[in-house]
Design a protein around this motif. Structure first.
Motif, short mmCIF file in Angstrom:
data_model
loop_
_atom_site.label_atom_id
_atom_site.label_comp_id
_atom_site.label_asym_id
_atom_site.label_seq_id
_atom_site.Cartn_x
_atom_site.Cartn_y
_atom_site.Cartn_z
N LEU A 67 -5.59 6.95 4.88
CA LEU A 67 -4.27 7.39 5.34
C LEU A 67 -3.89 6.67 6.64
O LEU A 67 -2.74 6.23 6.79
CB LEU A 67 -4.26 8.91 5.54
N LEU A 68 -4.84 6.52 7.56
CA LEU A 68 -4.54 5.78 8.79
C LEU A 68 -4.29 4.31 8.49
O LEU A 68 -3.42 3.69 9.10
CB LEU A 68 -5.66 5.96 9.81
N VAL A 125 -16.24 3.42 2.48
CA VAL A 125 -16.18 4.83 2.07
C VAL A 125 -14.83 5.11 1.38
O VAL A 125 -13.99 5.83 1.91
CB VAL A 125 -16.40 5.78 3.28
N PRO A 126 -14.64 4.56 0.18
CA PRO A 126 -13.33 4.67 -0.48
C PRO A 126 -12.94 6.10 -0.84
O PRO A 126 -11.75 6.38 -1.03
CB PRO A 126 -13.49 3.81 -1.73
N GLU A 127 -13.90 6.99 -0.90
CA GLU A 127 -13.59 8.37 -1.28
C GLU A 127 -13.00 9.18 -0.13
O GLU A 127 -12.41 10.23 -0.36
CB GLU A 127 -14.85 9.07 -1.82
N GLN A 128 -13.12 8.71 1.10
CA GLN A 128 -12.60 9.45 2.25
C GLN A 128 -11.10 9.18 2.43
O GLN A 128 -10.66 8.03 2.41
CB GLN A 128 -13.37 9.09 3.51
N VAL A 129 -10.35 10.23 2.61
CA VAL A 129 -8.90 10.14 2.69
C VAL A 129 -8.42 9.73 4.09
O VAL A 129 -7.49 8.93 4.21
CB VAL A 129 -8.26 11.49 2.27
N ALA A 130 -9.04 10.23 5.14
CA ALA A 130 -8.54 9.98 6.50
C ALA A 130 -8.46 8.49 6.86
O ALA A 130 -7.41 8.06 7.36
CB ALA A 130 -9.37 10.74 7.52
N PRO A 131 -9.50 7.70 6.66
CA PRO A 131 -9.36 6.28 7.00
C PRO A 131 -8.30 5.57 6.16
O PRO A 131 -7.56 4.74 6.66
CB PRO A 131 -10.75 5.69 6.70
N GLU A 171 -2.02 1.96 -0.58
CA GLU A 171 -2.98 2.88 0.06
C GLU A 171 -2.52 4.32 -0.07
O GLU A 171 -3.34 5.22 -0.30
CB GLU A 171 -3.20 2.50 1.52
N LEU A 172 -1.24 4.56 0.07
CA LEU A 172 -0.73 5.94 -0.05
C LEU A 172 -0.91 6.47 -1.47
O LEU A 172 -1.28 7.62 -1.67
CB LEU A 172 0.74 6.00 0.38
N ARG A 173 -0.69 5.62 -2.45
CA ARG A 173 -0.92 6.05 -3.84
C ARG A 173 -2.40 6.33 -4.08
O ARG A 173 -2.75 7.26 -4.81
CB ARG A 173 -0.36 5.02 -4.81
N ALA A 174 -3.27 5.55 -3.44
CA ALA A 174 -4.71 5.80 -3.56
C ALA A 174 -5.08 7.13 -2.90
O ALA A 174 -5.92 7.87 -3.41
CB ALA A 174 -5.50 4.64 -2.94
N VAL A 175 -4.45 7.44 -1.77
CA VAL A 175 -4.68 8.74 -1.11
C VAL A 175 -4.26 9.86 -2.05
O VAL A 175 -5.01 10.83 -2.25
CB VAL A 175 -3.91 8.84 0.23
N LEU A 176 -3.08 9.73 -2.64
CA LEU A 176 -2.56 10.78 -3.51
C LEU A 176 -3.35 10.90 -4.81
O LEU A 176 -3.39 11.98 -5.40
CB LEU A 176 -1.07 10.56 -3.78
N GLU A 177 -3.97 9.84 -5.22
CA GLU A 177 -4.85 9.91 -6.39
C GLU A 177 -6.06 10.79 -6.08
O GLU A 177 -6.53 11.54 -6.92
CB GLU A 177 -5.31 8.49 -6.72
N ARG A 178 -6.54 10.72 -4.83
CA ARG A 178 -7.70 11.50 -4.42
C ARG A 178 -7.31 12.92 -3.98
O ARG A 178 -8.08 13.85 -4.11
CB ARG A 178 -8.41 10.79 -3.27
N ASP A 179 -6.13 13.04 -3.40
CA ASP A 179 -5.67 14.33 -2.88
C ASP A 179 -4.17 14.48 -3.19
O ASP A 179 -3.33 14.20 -2.34
CB ASP A 179 -5.94 14.41 -1.38
N PRO A 180 -3.82 14.91 -4.40
CA PRO A 180 -2.42 14.95 -4.82
C PRO A 180 -1.53 15.93 -4.05
O PRO A 180 -0.31 15.85 -4.15
CB PRO A 180 -2.49 15.35 -6.30
N ARG A 215 -0.80 4.01 7.31
CA ARG A 215 0.12 4.11 8.45
C ARG A 215 0.16 2.80 9.24
O ARG A 215 1.22 2.36 9.68
CB ARG A 215 -0.29 5.27 9.36
N ALA A 216 -1.01 2.17 9.42
CA ALA A 216 -1.05 0.89 10.13
C ALA A 216 -0.28 -0.17 9.35
O ALA A 216 0.47 -0.96 9.94
CB ALA A 216 -2.51 0.45 10.33
N TYR A 217 -0.44 -0.18 8.04
CA TYR A 217 0.32 -1.11 7.21
C TYR A 217 1.82 -0.82 7.32
O TYR A 217 2.63 -1.74 7.45
CB TYR A 217 -0.10 -1.03 5.75
N TYR A 218 2.20 0.43 7.27
CA TYR A 218 3.61 0.81 7.38
C TYR A 218 4.21 0.33 8.69
O TYR A 218 5.27 -0.29 8.71
CB TYR A 218 3.73 2.34 7.26
#
Length: 122
Positions: free
Chosen positions: A55-56, A47-53, A73-82, A59-62
């Motif tokens: 973002l978590l 589900v690549p369009e979902q932000v919550a997984p 992953e964070l850049r991908a989150v911001l691409e979907r939700d700037p 965080r796990a990578y961090y």
């Protein structure tokens, strides 16, 4: 060895998306970040369009010091939700840990602005 690998792989992929999400959160809360990331990577692929997984997963990578993956992953989150302030904050911290202070400062300012925090005198 192969049967152990397929058993392990099956564990990360076992269950519904909701069950895997719950399991990933349990591992994350237990500070088992690598295991949480393995479960979350499958969810994100599903589900690549979902932000919550995503973002978590970032965080796990961090927390497991996989900073390049966290940044991606964070850049991908911001691409979907700037306007996701926490993603900007996490990106700032990730860049900072990589020694990229100028980029980190810009992301930190953006996170603060999105949270309604402005420098005094502004």
């Amino acid at each position: 060895m192969e049967s152990t690998r397929s058993t392990t792989s099956a564990y990360y992929e076992y269950g519904t998306a909701a069950e895997r999400w719950d399991r990933a959160q349990l591992f994350f809360d237990a500070k088992e970040y690598v295991t949480a990331a393995r479960i979350l990577a499958g969810l994100v692929a599903e589900v690549p369009e979902q932000v919550a997984p995503r973002l978590l997963l970032a965080r796990a990578y961090y927390h497991s010091a996989r900073l390049t993956k966290a940044e991606s992953e964070l850049r991908a989150v911001l691409e979907r939700d700037p306007v996701e302030p926490y993603a900007h904050l996490m990106l700032s911290r990730t860049l900072e840990r990589q020694g990229r202070t100028a980029e980190a400062a810009a992301q930190s300012r953006l996170a603060a602005a999105l949270n309604g925090e402005f420098p005094s005198g502004a």
